[in-house]
Structures are given as structure tokens and as C-alpha cells.
Design a protein around this motif. Structure first.
Motif, mmCIF file in Angstrom:
data_model
loop_
_atom_site.group_PDB
_atom_site.id
_atom_site.type_symbol
_atom_site.label_atom_id
_atom_site.label_comp_id
_atom_site.label_asym_id
_atom_site.label_seq_id
_atom_site.Cartn_x
_atom_site.Cartn_y
_atom_site.Cartn_z
ATOM 1 N N GLU A 43 0.815 -1.222 0.000
ATOM 2 C CA GLU A 43 0.000 0.000 0.000
ATOM 3 C C GLU A 43 0.845 1.267 0.000
ATOM 4 O OE1 GLU A 43 -0.917 -2.347 2.554
ATOM 5 O OE2 GLU A 43 -2.551 -3.216 1.396
ATOM 6 N N ARG A 44 2.169 1.101 0.165
ATOM 7 C CA ARG A 44 3.080 2.252 0.263
ATOM 8 C C ARG A 44 2.599 3.192 1.367
ATOM 9 N NH1 ARG A 44 4.399 -0.856 -3.269
ATOM 10 N NH2 ARG A 44 5.859 -0.482 -4.958
ATOM 11 N N LEU A 45 2.389 2.616 2.576
ATOM 12 C CA LEU A 45 1.813 3.372 3.676
ATOM 13 C C LEU A 45 2.575 3.116 4.971
ATOM 14 C CD1 LEU A 45 -0.619 5.204 4.499
ATOM 15 C CD2 LEU A 45 -1.772 3.079 5.190
ATOM 16 N N LEU A 46 3.005 4.190 5.624
ATOM 17 C CA LEU A 46 3.643 4.132 6.931
ATOM 18 C C LEU A 46 2.638 4.619 7.964
ATOM 19 C CD1 LEU A 46 6.239 3.751 8.677
ATOM 20 C CD2 LEU A 46 6.731 6.176 8.213
ATOM 21 N N LEU A 55 -1.846 7.486 15.108
ATOM 22 C CA LEU A 55 -1.531 8.903 15.301
ATOM 23 C C LEU A 55 -1.362 9.620 13.966
ATOM 24 C CD1 LEU A 55 1.085 8.570 18.188
ATOM 25 C CD2 LEU A 55 -1.334 9.222 18.382
ATOM 26 N N ARG A 56 -0.666 8.991 13.021
ATOM 27 C CA ARG A 56 -0.411 9.600 11.712
ATOM 28 C C ARG A 56 -0.205 8.489 10.674
ATOM 29 N NH1 ARG A 56 -0.198 13.779 14.561
ATOM 30 N NH2 ARG A 56 1.036 15.624 14.292
ATOM 31 N N THR A 57 -0.471 8.821 9.434
ATOM 32 C CA THR A 57 -0.145 7.936 8.315
ATOM 33 C C THR A 57 0.549 8.766 7.245
ATOM 34 O OG1 THR A 57 -2.263 8.260 7.198
ATOM 35 C CG2 THR A 57 -2.115 6.404 8.740
ATOM 36 N N TYR A 58 1.438 8.108 6.490
ATOM 37 C CA TYR A 58 2.197 8.789 5.452
ATOM 38 C C TYR A 58 2.331 7.893 4.228
ATOM 39 C CZ TYR A 58 3.792 11.517 9.470
ATOM 40 O OH TYR A 58 3.842 12.289 10.598
ATOM 41 N N PRO A 59 2.157 8.448 3.030
ATOM 42 C CA PRO A 59 2.500 7.688 1.828
ATOM 43 C C PRO A 59 4.021 7.611 1.723
ATOM 44 C CG PRO A 59 1.851 9.922 1.240
ATOM 45 C CD PRO A 59 1.655 9.788 2.730
ATOM 46 N N VAL A 60 4.536 6.511 1.209
ATOM 47 C CA VAL A 60 5.988 6.318 1.155
ATOM 48 C C VAL A 60 6.442 5.833 -0.219
ATOM 49 C CG1 VAL A 60 6.113 5.753 3.623
ATOM 50 C CG2 VAL A 60 5.922 3.904 1.943
ATOM 51 N N GLY A 61 7.730 5.990 -0.457
ATOM 52 C CA GLY A 61 8.425 5.340 -1.547
ATOM 53 C C GLY A 61 9.340 4.286 -0.940
ATOM 54 N N LEU A 62 9.702 3.292 -1.733
ATOM 55 C CA LEU A 62 10.515 2.179 -1.240
ATOM 56 C C LEU A 62 11.764 2.019 -2.100
ATOM 57 C CD1 LEU A 62 7.580 -0.361 -0.747
ATOM 58 C CD2 LEU A 62 8.680 1.045 1.011
ATOM 59 N N GLY A 63 12.439 0.893 -1.907
ATOM 60 C CA GLY A 63 13.593 0.560 -2.723
ATOM 61 C C GLY A 63 13.203 0.392 -4.177
ATOM 62 N N VAL A 147 9.839 9.512 2.585
ATOM 63 C CA VAL A 147 8.681 10.380 2.749
ATOM 64 C C VAL A 147 9.135 11.778 2.337
ATOM 65 C CG1 VAL A 147 7.584 8.995 4.569
ATOM 66 C CG2 VAL A 147 9.215 10.775 5.207
ATOM 67 N N SER A 148 8.248 12.738 2.335
ATOM 68 C CA SER A 148 8.660 14.097 1.986
ATOM 69 C C SER A 148 9.517 14.684 3.115
ATOM 70 C CB SER A 148 7.439 14.990 1.746
ATOM 71 O OG SER A 148 6.809 15.303 2.980
#
Length: 169
Positions: A43-46, A55-63, A147-148
Motif C-alpha cells: 500500500e506504500r503506507l507508513l 496517530l499519523r499515516t504517510y505515503p511512502v516510496g521504497l527501494g 517520505v517528503s
């Protein structure tokens, strides 16, 4: 007219000092403790969890090779499994970063059995530098989680060393 120039410079200098203080990459956080991080690779989700829930969720990029568990140095994969946040780097090439305790004993043993290095230096860090457009290439790291820059400032402030991170397919 001559007296206005020094006043204007002083005023502009003061404004610049105030604004530069607002631009610090080091934020403070006084909210609930982050008790666990969860990364869902597909899901590309932290997700940052507290005692009372998310508390928080963030979209992410991976390897750059996001499928599968990291096994060897240079494979471009992001690890899967249970790890800890074990260090922080305020001087990261990617704004700020927090380290993940990869490789664990099982990772080391598997790589050794293949006569290879498991790699290391897996971090959650800020966005890409010049030459990488995250909109066109989401999974661009060598195995890290990106993340950004704004988001890593929040994560860096919220997450303490020793916090567990679970990384799922």
C-alpha cells in the motif's frame, strides 16, 4: 531619508532572523507517544501508532526493487519483518533520517549462508535530491523508506530510538 535606510535594514534583518527560525528542520512534538510503526509495502503506507490508536499515516516510496524481502547488499529491496528504530541522522543527505535495525540475526545468517553481505543502513528519510522526480519514480531508494522532507520532520520529532517497526508485504 538617510535615517530610514538603517532602520529598514534592521527591520528586514529582524524579519529574516524570525523567518529563519521558523524554517528549522527540527520540530518539537508533545503529543502521545509513538508506540509502534507499521509499514505496508504493497500500500506504500507508513502508520505511526500510539496507545490509543493511529496517530499519523504517510505515503511512502521504497527501494527500486520493492517486491520481496531485502536479502543482500545492493538488491534494491526494502526489508520485511520486525525491527527497531535504532538511530537518527540529523545530517542525512536526505534532509533527516531515522535508522532501522536491519539486518537482524536471521538476515545476517541467511546472507552468510549464500556467502553474501546482507547490506545495511536502511533508513526512513526525506525526499529525493535533484535528478529524481518522485512523481515519476516513486520507488527510487536503495532499500530505504522515503517520505517528503516535511513528513520526515514530523516522524523524526515523534519517533524515539527503540520504537518497534513492523514491515509487512
Amino acid at each position: 531619508m538617510i535615517n530610514r535606510i538603517p532602520r529598514r535594514r534592521i527591520l528586514l534583518g529582524g524579519i529574516a532572523v524570525l523567518l529563519s527560525g521558523c524554517a528549522s528542520k527540527f520540530r518539537s512534538y508533545t503529543g502521545p507517544e509513538v508506540t509502534r510503526l507499521r509499514l505496508y509495502k504493497s500500500e506504500r503506507l507508513l502508520v505511526l501508532d500510539g496507545a490509543e490508536g493511529v496517530l499519523r499515516t504517510y505515503p511512502v516510496g521504497l527501494g527500486f526493487a520493492p517486491e520481496g524481502h531485502k536479502q543482500f547488499e545492493g538488491d534494491g529491496r526494502t526489508p520485511e519483518g520486525a525491527y527497531l528504530i535504532d538511530r537518527r541522522n540529523p545530517d542525512s543527505l536526505f534532509h533527516l533520517s531515522i535508522g532501522i535495525s536491519y539486518p537482524n540475526e536471521a538476515d545476517i545468517a541467511f546472507a552468510a549462508a549464500q556467502d553474501k553481505s546482507p547490506g545495511g543502513d536502511i533508513f526512513i528519510h526525506g525526499g529525493p535530491r535533484r535528478g529524481i522526480d518522485p512523481m515519476n519514480k516513486r520507488d527510487w531508494t536503495a532499500g530505504c523508506i522515503s517520505v517528503s522532507d516535511r513528513q520526515i520532520e514530523e516522524v523524526y520529532a515523534m519517533v524515539r530510538d527503540g520504537t518497534p517497526i513492523e514491515i509487512y508485504v
